[in-house]
Motif scaffolding. Structure first.
Motif, mmCIF file in Angstrom:
data_model
loop_
_atom_site.group_PDB
_atom_site.id
_atom_site.type_symbol
_atom_site.label_atom_id
_atom_site.label_comp_id
_atom_site.label_asym_id
_atom_site.label_seq_id
_atom_site.Cartn_x
_atom_site.Cartn_y
_atom_site.Cartn_z
ATOM 1 N N GLY A 370 0.818 -1.217 0.000
ATOM 2 C CA GLY A 370 0.000 0.000 0.000
ATOM 3 C C GLY A 370 0.847 1.260 0.000
ATOM 4 O O GLY A 370 2.067 1.210 -0.088
ATOM 5 N N ASP A 371 0.164 2.440 0.108
ATOM 6 C CA ASP A 371 0.884 3.706 0.058
ATOM 7 C C ASP A 371 1.075 4.353 1.433
ATOM 8 O O ASP A 371 1.724 5.379 1.554
ATOM 9 C CB ASP A 371 0.133 4.698 -0.851
ATOM 10 N N GLN A 372 0.436 3.764 2.455
ATOM 11 C CA GLN A 372 0.511 4.347 3.797
ATOM 12 C C GLN A 372 1.382 3.481 4.692
ATOM 13 O O GLN A 372 1.549 2.287 4.434
ATOM 14 C CB GLN A 372 -0.910 4.413 4.405
ATOM 15 N N ASN A 373 1.890 4.069 5.754
ATOM 16 C CA ASN A 373 2.681 3.283 6.694
ATOM 17 C C ASN A 373 2.539 3.876 8.092
ATOM 18 O O ASN A 373 2.354 5.083 8.248
ATOM 19 C CB ASN A 373 4.164 3.284 6.278
ATOM 20 N N THR A 374 2.597 3.021 9.102
ATOM 21 C CA THR A 374 2.615 3.478 10.487
ATOM 22 C C THR A 374 3.822 2.821 11.121
ATOM 23 O O THR A 374 3.910 1.594 11.124
ATOM 24 C CB THR A 374 1.348 3.026 11.249
ATOM 25 N N ILE A 375 4.759 3.625 11.613
ATOM 26 C CA ILE A 375 6.009 3.019 12.092
ATOM 27 C C ILE A 375 6.327 3.386 13.543
ATOM 28 O O ILE A 375 5.804 4.359 14.088
ATOM 29 C CB ILE A 375 7.213 3.416 11.207
ATOM 30 N N HIS A 376 7.177 2.577 14.125
ATOM 31 C CA HIS A 376 7.774 2.869 15.432
ATOM 32 C C HIS A 376 9.271 2.965 15.188
ATOM 33 O O HIS A 376 9.845 2.094 14.531
ATOM 34 C CB HIS A 376 7.526 1.735 16.420
ATOM 35 N N VAL A 377 9.900 4.014 15.699
ATOM 36 C CA VAL A 377 11.357 4.151 15.554
ATOM 37 C C VAL A 377 11.984 3.732 16.885
ATOM 38 O O VAL A 377 11.777 4.386 17.908
ATOM 39 C CB VAL A 377 11.752 5.604 15.206
ATOM 40 N N ILE A 378 12.718 2.615 16.831
ATOM 41 C CA ILE A 378 13.220 2.015 18.071
ATOM 42 C C ILE A 378 14.735 2.134 18.122
ATOM 43 O O ILE A 378 15.428 1.712 17.190
ATOM 44 C CB ILE A 378 12.810 0.524 18.111
ATOM 45 N N SER A 379 15.236 2.755 19.213
ATOM 46 C CA SER A 379 16.689 2.784 19.408
ATOM 47 C C SER A 379 16.993 2.042 20.700
ATOM 48 O O SER A 379 16.094 1.448 21.306
ATOM 49 C CB SER A 379 17.186 4.228 19.456
ATOM 50 N N ALA A 380 18.264 2.072 21.136
ATOM 51 C CA ALA A 380 18.620 1.310 22.344
ATOM 52 C C ALA A 380 17.819 1.799 23.544
ATOM 53 O O ALA A 380 17.476 1.015 24.421
ATOM 54 C CB ALA A 380 20.115 1.460 22.607
ATOM 55 N N THR A 385 6.452 6.300 18.469
ATOM 56 C CA THR A 385 5.414 5.795 17.581
ATOM 57 C C THR A 385 4.920 6.948 16.730
ATOM 58 O O THR A 385 4.471 7.965 17.258
ATOM 59 C CB THR A 385 4.271 5.178 18.402
ATOM 60 N N TRP A 386 5.056 6.823 15.438
ATOM 61 C CA TRP A 386 4.665 7.903 14.533
ATOM 62 C C TRP A 386 3.229 7.687 14.054
ATOM 63 O O TRP A 386 2.792 6.535 13.930
ATOM 64 C CB TRP A 386 5.608 7.951 13.318
ATOM 65 N N PRO A 387 2.508 8.786 13.764
ATOM 66 C CA PRO A 387 1.150 8.618 13.230
ATOM 67 C C PRO A 387 1.184 7.996 11.827
ATOM 68 O O PRO A 387 2.239 7.998 11.188
ATOM 69 C CB PRO A 387 0.624 10.051 13.158
ATOM 70 N N GLN A 388 0.031 7.510 11.384
ATOM 71 C CA GLN A 388 -0.025 6.962 10.015
ATOM 72 C C GLN A 388 0.301 8.075 9.010
ATOM 73 O O GLN A 388 -0.177 9.195 9.133
ATOM 74 C CB GLN A 388 -1.416 6.409 9.727
ATOM 75 N N MET A 389 1.165 7.757 8.045
ATOM 76 C CA MET A 389 1.565 8.753 7.034
ATOM 77 C C MET A 389 1.712 8.060 5.696
ATOM 78 O O MET A 389 1.882 6.835 5.652
ATOM 79 C CB MET A 389 2.941 9.337 7.378
ATOM 80 N N ALA A 390 1.730 8.855 4.621
ATOM 81 C CA ALA A 390 2.068 8.303 3.304
ATOM 82 C C ALA A 390 3.521 7.833 3.353
ATOM 83 O O ALA A 390 4.336 8.423 4.067
ATOM 84 C CB ALA A 390 1.903 9.378 2.238
ATOM 85 N N LYS A 391 3.844 6.764 2.606
ATOM 86 C CA LYS A 391 5.221 6.241 2.615
ATOM 87 C C LYS A 391 6.225 7.323 2.205
ATOM 88 O O LYS A 391 7.333 7.382 2.733
ATOM 89 C CB LYS A 391 5.332 5.007 1.710
ATOM 90 N N ASN A 392 5.833 8.196 1.278
ATOM 91 C CA ASN A 392 6.726 9.295 0.882
ATOM 92 C C ASN A 392 7.046 10.190 2.074
ATOM 93 O O ASN A 392 8.188 10.616 2.258
ATOM 94 C CB ASN A 392 6.067 10.162 -0.205
ATOM 95 N N ASP A 393 6.012 10.486 2.883
ATOM 96 C CA ASP A 393 6.228 11.359 4.042
ATOM 97 C C ASP A 393 7.043 10.657 5.116
ATOM 98 O O ASP A 393 7.853 11.295 5.804
ATOM 99 C CB ASP A 393 4.876 11.845 4.600
ATOM 100 N N VAL A 394 6.845 9.333 5.257
ATOM 101 C CA VAL A 394 7.670 8.581 6.208
ATOM 102 C C VAL A 394 9.128 8.702 5.781
ATOM 103 O O VAL A 394 10.016 8.940 6.599
ATOM 104 C CB VAL A 394 7.243 7.090 6.269
ATOM 105 N N GLY A 395 9.370 8.580 4.474
ATOM 106 C CA GLY A 395 10.736 8.677 3.953
ATOM 107 C C GLY A 395 11.347 10.030 4.310
ATOM 108 O O GLY A 395 12.472 10.110 4.819
ATOM 109 N N LYS A 396 10.573 11.116 4.068
ATOM 110 C CA LYS A 396 11.096 12.468 4.341
ATOM 111 C C LYS A 396 11.372 12.647 5.837
ATOM 112 O O LYS A 396 12.430 13.134 6.234
ATOM 113 C CB LYS A 396 10.082 13.523 3.895
#
Ligand code: C5P
Length: 409
Positions: A370-380, A385-396
């Motif tokens: 699909g074109d949308q993504n909801t991600i969690h950015v995990i470090s040590a 937790t990021w809101p749902q965004m277009a994959k292009n916006d996740v990339g930016k």
């Protein structure tokens, strides 16, 4: 004509025939093209046909009294807005990397102050040879841009692998990108990722069962391509290693097309050193132990064949634990269908990467393909937790976060 003049340097390879088509397409877009041919190039296309198609005289020799009198190699080198080397043979790349100037083509390349785009074409063994890869790395460092080579069948030998020259339209699009880039250079030098090398993997891998069948997954490559685009827009020098997708190679980005996990590991290793490596590809965990060289036949009455699987190399873990060339920032992706954050935290530690981007790929989310993504950015020590965004916006947003991290913010 300002901004629309190409100096085309033609090397001695079978792909030289594509230059005729390149010139035509360039002219349709309003470019004026002047050609310099190496001696070897004239064995593949004649100066007469190049001259007829460019409508200009073709330049061949360094010490041709007429040429030098009319225009001279320094002017020739500088009168264009962009210099395109196609096909760039292994020898021409070596000369460029070493700063040789023993014929007109290499002299012009040394004398030019204009952006240079190189479209390599050679046998896959020659391309992957460490000498060629060293030269390519040197040229990239020197600010030379590359388009291709692509993977596919070689014209001479029928061998396949990475080494085919990019198609004329791809080269032209890269020229457009290069000229835009030249205009934006002043801005680029203050761009947050300017001078940084970023490697991105994307798409699925295909693991062969036999010559016609393979094991694959539903990855579209969209997220990885969006990250590569965003990194390039922030000024990074980007290499994208892509499994089979239907997406077009992004403009101004060195894209290496691969099929299997083993090919991807090789391409990724060749792209090092980099400052940042982002592993967005959905690499197959297993491959068929010994893929059949012939198509497996279905015989009536026979029971179906059994596929014996072996584990693929873990590309992310290999690079994250690399002894000599570990990138400063290594980012993995964890596609999970349950316990998303907990599994991804454990995976981050196990694989040795700095950040893990976790997402829920249960079919109901529609993320895979699909074109949308909801991600969690995990470090040590954190989980965002990021809101749902277009994959292009996740990339930016991801690349902005990377730029901030590199700047110590
Ligand atoms: O273990 P899992 O496949 O879920 O891990 C996903 C992460 O590991 C992704 O970043 C993917 O690109 C990478 N990976 C890899 N090589 C493999 C399997 C996964 O680089 N063989």
């Amino acid at each position: 004509m300002t901004g629309r003049r190409i100096l085309l340097i033609i090397g001695g390879g079978i792909a030289a025939y594509k230059c005729l088509e390149f010139v035509r397409r360039a002219q349709e877009r309003g470019f004026r093209v002047r050609a310099v041919m190496t001696r070897a190039a004239t064995a593949f296309v004649t100066p007469l046909s190049m001259g007829a198609i460019t409508g200009e005289r073709v330049f061949l020799d360094l010490f041709d009294r007429d040429d030098e009198h009319d225009i001279g190699h320094i002017r020739l080198a500088r009168e264009a807005d962009a210099v395109v080397v196609a096909p760039a043979t292994a020898d021409l790349l070596a000369k460029m990397a070493g700063g040789h100037a023993d014929d007109l083509a290499s002299t012009v390349l040394l004398a030019t102050d204009k952006p240079v785009l190189v479209a390599p074409a050679m046998n896959p063994q020659m391309w992957s040879h460490s000498a060629t890869q060293r030269n390519v790395a040197q040229l990239r460092d020197d600010g030379i841009r590359f388009v291709g080579p692509n993977s596919g069948e070689m014209a001479e030998s029928g061998e396949s692998g990475v080494g085919r020259m990019a198609e004329p339209m791809e080269i032209l699009e890269a020229v457009d990108g290069l000229l835009e880039g030249a205009v934006n250079d002043a801005e680029k030098s203050v761009s947050p990722l300017s001078g940084r090398r970023v490697l991105v993997t994307a798409g699925p891998t295909h693991e062969p069962i036999d010559p016609v069948r393979y094991i694959a997954n539903r990855s579209s490559g969209k997220q990885g391509y969006a990250i590569a685009d965003a990194a390039s827009a922030l000024g990074a020098d980007v290499t994208l290693v892509s499994g089979p997708t239907t997406l077009r190679p992004p403009l101004g980005i060195t894209t290496i097309q691969v099929e299997s996990a083993a090919d991807m590991l090789e391409a990724v290793s060749n792209a090092l050193p980099v400052d940042v490596a982002i592993f967005a590809a959905a690499v197959a965990d297993w491959r068929v132990d010994t893929a059949s060289e012939q198509k497996i036949k279905k015989q009536s009455g026979d029971s179906p064949p059994t596929l014996s699987l072996v584990e693929n190399p873990d590309i992310l873990a290999t690079i994250a634990k690399h002894e000599h060339a570990r990138p400063g920032l290594v980012i993995g992706f964890a596609a999970e269908t349950e316990n998303v954050v907990a599994y991804a935290q454990a995976k981050r530690a196990r694989k040795g990467c700095d950040w893990m981007i976790a997402n829920d790929v249960s079919p109901a989310t529609g993320i895979m393909g699909g074109d949308q993504n909801t991600i969690h950015v995990i470090s040590a020590d954190s989980v965002e937790t990021w809101p749902q965004m277009a994959k292009n916006d996740v990339g930016k947003a991801l690349m902005e976060r990377v730029a901030n991290h590199l700047a110590g913010r």
